[in-house]
Design a protein around this motif. Structure first.
Motif, short mmCIF file in Angstrom:
data_model
loop_
_atom_site.label_atom_id
_atom_site.label_comp_id
_atom_site.label_asym_id
_atom_site.label_seq_id
_atom_site.Cartn_x
_atom_site.Cartn_y
_atom_site.Cartn_z
N ARG A 214 -72.71 -13.48 36.82
CA ARG A 214 -72.66 -12.37 35.86
C ARG A 214 -71.24 -11.81 35.82
O ARG A 214 -70.57 -11.70 36.85
CB ARG A 214 -73.65 -11.28 36.27
N ASN A 215 -70.82 -11.41 34.67
CA ASN A 215 -69.43 -10.98 34.51
C ASN A 215 -69.27 -9.50 34.82
O ASN A 215 -68.89 -8.70 33.96
CB ASN A 215 -68.94 -11.29 33.10
N ILE A 216 -69.57 -9.11 36.06
CA ILE A 216 -69.43 -7.69 36.43
C ILE A 216 -67.97 -7.30 36.59
O ILE A 216 -67.67 -6.12 36.72
CB ILE A 216 -70.23 -7.36 37.71
N LYS A 217 -67.10 -8.29 36.57
CA LYS A 217 -65.67 -7.97 36.65
C LYS A 217 -65.22 -7.17 35.42
O LYS A 217 -64.20 -6.48 35.46
CB LYS A 217 -64.85 -9.25 36.77
N LYS A 218 -65.98 -7.30 34.32
CA LYS A 218 -65.61 -6.58 33.10
C LYS A 218 -66.25 -5.19 33.02
O LYS A 218 -66.06 -4.48 32.04
CB LYS A 218 -66.00 -7.40 31.88
N GLN A 240 -70.01 0.44 35.35
CA GLN A 240 -70.86 0.57 34.17
C GLN A 240 -70.56 -0.55 33.20
O GLN A 240 -69.42 -0.87 32.90
CB GLN A 240 -70.63 1.92 33.49
N ASN A 241 -71.64 -1.15 32.71
CA ASN A 241 -71.51 -2.19 31.71
C ASN A 241 -71.02 -1.55 30.40
O ASN A 241 -71.69 -0.68 29.85
CB ASN A 241 -72.86 -2.86 31.49
N PRO A 242 -69.87 -1.98 29.88
CA PRO A 242 -69.35 -1.35 28.66
C PRO A 242 -70.20 -1.63 27.43
O PRO A 242 -70.12 -0.89 26.44
CB PRO A 242 -67.95 -1.99 28.52
N LYS A 243 -71.05 -2.67 27.50
CA LYS A 243 -71.90 -3.01 26.37
C LYS A 243 -73.32 -2.47 26.49
O LYS A 243 -74.06 -2.42 25.52
CB LYS A 243 -71.95 -4.53 26.20
N LYS A 244 -73.69 -2.09 27.72
CA LYS A 244 -75.03 -1.54 27.96
C LYS A 244 -74.86 -0.27 28.78
O LYS A 244 -74.74 -0.32 30.00
CB LYS A 244 -75.91 -2.54 28.71
N LYS A 245 -74.87 0.87 28.12
CA LYS A 245 -74.58 2.14 28.77
C LYS A 245 -75.57 2.48 29.88
O LYS A 245 -75.25 3.24 30.80
CB LYS A 245 -74.56 3.27 27.73
#
Length: 386
Positions: A214-218, A240-245
């Motif tokens: 998973r790309n948690i680095k982003k 925090q996922n920038p695409k899923k608040k």
């Protein structure tokens, strides 16, 4: 006469040898300096990989033999000083309680890296910091279900996993032993997978179903606190996922080693501990959620099903690193836990040192027994395959 004497000596020697190997349960509780229980603490004899994790109520139990009486019992937890005591000395304690002293941590902000750098480096070092060669993990996995705050089902499985650590996806899975209570649920959904899949699927540092990490680095990472683990400073990061608040993840990362000691993702918790070679292995897992309305068929919306609560836990029991001793026969990964079709083996469960019942599981037991008017042990005998 001499032959009879020889046989008698042999029998006596065998008896004492066997007796010396008899298992003894060691039980206790981990407390802080304010007499409050500390959950999910690694407790055991590290050199022999004997031990467990304390429950959410701070209690622990596992088996030892006389061979371990002179060994050291090691206790490790995030935020507290490590503690050791000889097993024999612990057994002599009138009150089997271990009090941990909180570690005072105040990291120098100037010396800390940018939060994202800790995450990136920790992921790069996963193979180095965890057991990444082929090994076998053995878990007690259990799931409890309530509807409308009433206990409806309890399932326990003993599971073997061929693994290579969190840098890789789960390998073969074998449900080796199983037992369940009577099923008192109003709605009985059937999944095409075993709930052990959740342990791998929701872990943000493991590869997902497509085999990619998973790309948690982003994620957008920030430091939210300090802690420690066995003398090493630990930085607590929240991403925090920038695409899923709604998606947030907490990582507890060693400042010097970049080891990930703990992961919190929504209602899921992963706690890692050091194996005897210093590398980390998953020691405890928990998920705890309420079923959302959109996952329930409309015909059940006006029933207690609407308040369904699922709770699952996995306690690590054994790690086998010698490839010659690894034996996992795939079974059950594509079967719902409550549909596992294995003979009930009472002797196995009687000889397994189960975690002490927490307040939650005591309520589950009492609720299931009240619903049927039948003791839980009797339900195991009646419901499970002979």
């Amino acid at each position: 006469m001499n032959k009879t004497y020889f046989v008698l000596c042999l029998v006596i020697t065998s008896f004492f040898s066997l007796n010396a190997q008899q298992k003894q349960e060691i039980r206790g509780i981990i407390l802080d300096e304010f007499n409050e229980p500390i959950p999910f603490v690694a407790v055991g004899i590290v050199e022999k990989y004997i031990g467990s994790a304390s429950t959410e109520d701070g209690e622990f139990s596992f088996f030892i033999t006389e061979n371990e009486l002179q060994d050291s019992l090691s206790i490790s937890s995030l935020g507290y000083d490590p503690f050791k005591i000889k097993v024999a000395d612990f057994l002599k304690l009138e009150k089997k309680a271990i009090v941990l002293k909180e570690t005072v941590t105040e990291l120098n902000e100037v010396k800390l890296l940018v939060p994202n750098n800790y995450v990136v480096t920790a992921l790069k070092k996963l193979k180095e910091n965890t057991i990444s060669t082929t090994h076998q993990l053995e878990f007690l996995f259990r799931t409890a279900v309530t509807e409308g705050d009433k206990a409806k089902l309890l399932v326990e499985n003993y599971i073997k996993v061929r693994d290579r650590g969190p840098a890789y996806y789960f390998g073969d899975v074998q449900v080796a032993e199983s037992r369940k209570s009577a099923d008192y649920r109003i709605w009985k959904p059937k999944h095409n997978w075993h709930q052990i899949n959740v342990v791998a699927h929701v872990n943000p540092i493991r590869p997902n179903d497509s085999g990619h990490a998973r790309n948690i680095k982003k994620f957008i990472w920030k430091k939210i606190g300090d802690s420690s683990y066995e003398g090493e400073d630990v930085v607590i990061l929240e991403g925090q996922n920038p695409k899923k608040k709604w998606e947030r993840i907490k990582l507890f990362i060693g400042v010097d080693s970049f080891k990930i000691y703990r992961i919190e993702r929504g209602s899921s918790l992963f706690v890692y501990k050091k194996y005897k070679n210093g590398k980390l292995v998953l020691n405890y897992y928990k998920h705890d959620w309420h079923l959302s309305k959109d996952r329930i068929p409309k015909e059940y919306w006006n029933t207690p099903v609407i308040n369904s609560h699922f709770k699952g836990e996995a306690f690590l029991y054994n790690v086998i690193t010698n490839k010659k001793d690894i034996k996992v026969v795939p079974y059950g990964i594509n079967v719902d836990a409550h549909l596992i079709d294995l003979p009930y083996n009472p002797s196995f469960w009687d000889n397994l040192s189960l975690p002490p019942d927490t307040k939650f599981y005591k309520s589950i037991r009492e609720g299931l027994e009240a619903a049927y008017g039948v003791p839980l042990e009797k339900q195991y005998e009646l419901v499970n395959k002979k």
